[in-house]
Design an enzyme around this catalytic site. Structure first.
Site, short mmCIF file in Angstrom:
data_model
loop_
_atom_site.label_atom_id
_atom_site.label_comp_id
_atom_site.label_asym_id
_atom_site.label_seq_id
_atom_site.Cartn_x
_atom_site.Cartn_y
_atom_site.Cartn_z
N LYS A 164 -4.78 -6.82 -2.81
CA LYS A 164 -4.05 -7.26 -4.00
C LYS A 164 -3.99 -8.78 -4.07
CE LYS A 164 0.21 -8.12 -4.37
NZ LYS A 164 1.69 -8.15 -4.35
N ASP A 171 -0.76 -3.78 -7.97
CA ASP A 171 0.55 -3.77 -7.34
C ASP A 171 1.28 -2.51 -7.78
OD1 ASP A 171 1.32 -4.21 -9.95
OD2 ASP A 171 2.46 -6.03 -9.54
#
Length: 214
Positions: free
Chosen positions: A122, A140
């Site tokens: 991420k 996320d």
């Protein structure tokens, strides 16, 4: 039944019309500052991170300066971010590598970034997208939830959702779509009580339609 690509394209067009280009919510003045801010944002709000970094970055805005804080000093600076002990440990290890291997600069490739302590897929995707204009989708909790609810990309893991989004979204829209999904998850498609009545995607959303039928 899975939704068609035509419906997904309509969703994406509505996202574009509604949100356009969204700038990152985290405050930063350099690649290093953004990397630290994104690491701190794990299980923490951007608002809280911005408060913490506003008190830290003016003085400690390079890997060398960050290392000078030491573990206890850095923990005190970031204590209110949550998971501060593990974050402090990873940040200092990260800074040491940047100094030893990259002359204090943030590396520009995904493969190099994910090898740094505290930098997962991420964070690496966020960095290459924002800093180096590389098409990427960072998944996320908001992106994961909204993607699954819309069936824009379904998956049981962030990686599955990331790959699904890459197939569903034109590459030139990857980076902006990441911000659309985050923004929509924060403002409308909330975790506990999604605001379906106020959603511009309600008529296309399988989850919304299922809720109405119950």
């Amino acid at each position: 039944m899975a939704i068609s690509q035509k419906v997904k394209d309509e969703m994406l067009q509505r996202f574009q019309n509604q949100y356009g280009i969204i700038k990152p919510a985290l405050h930063y003045n350099s690649p290093f500052e953004l990397m630290i801010a994104v690491i701190l944002s794990a299980q923490c709000t951007d608002e809280r991170v911005n408060i913490v970094t506003a008190g830290m970055f003016p003085e400690y805005n390079t890997p060398e300066k960050m290392l000078s804080l030491g573990l206890q000093g850095l923990e005190e600076k970031i204590r209110t971010c949550g998971l501060y002990r593990s974050k402090a440990k990873n940040i200092l290890a990260n800074c040491a590598i940047l100094c030893e291997k990259y002359n204090g600069e943030v590396p520009q490739t995904f493969d190099e970034l994910v090898k740094l302590p505290g930098v997962g897929r991420k964070t690496a995707n966020v960095l290459v997208s924002i800093l180096f204009n590389t098409p990427a989708i960072a998944v996320d909790t908001h992106v994961f939830r909204v993607s699954n609810r819309l069936q824009l990309a379904e998956g049981k893991t962030p990686l599955e959702v990331e790959k699904g989004l890459q197939k569903a979204i034109p590459e030139e829209w990857w980076s902006r779509a990441h911000h659309w999904l985050i923004w929509h998850g924060r403002r409308v498609c909330k975790a506990r009580k999604p605001l379906c009545d106020n959603c511009f995607l309600a008529d296309l959303c399988p989850s919304c339609q299922n809720n109405e039928q119950q």
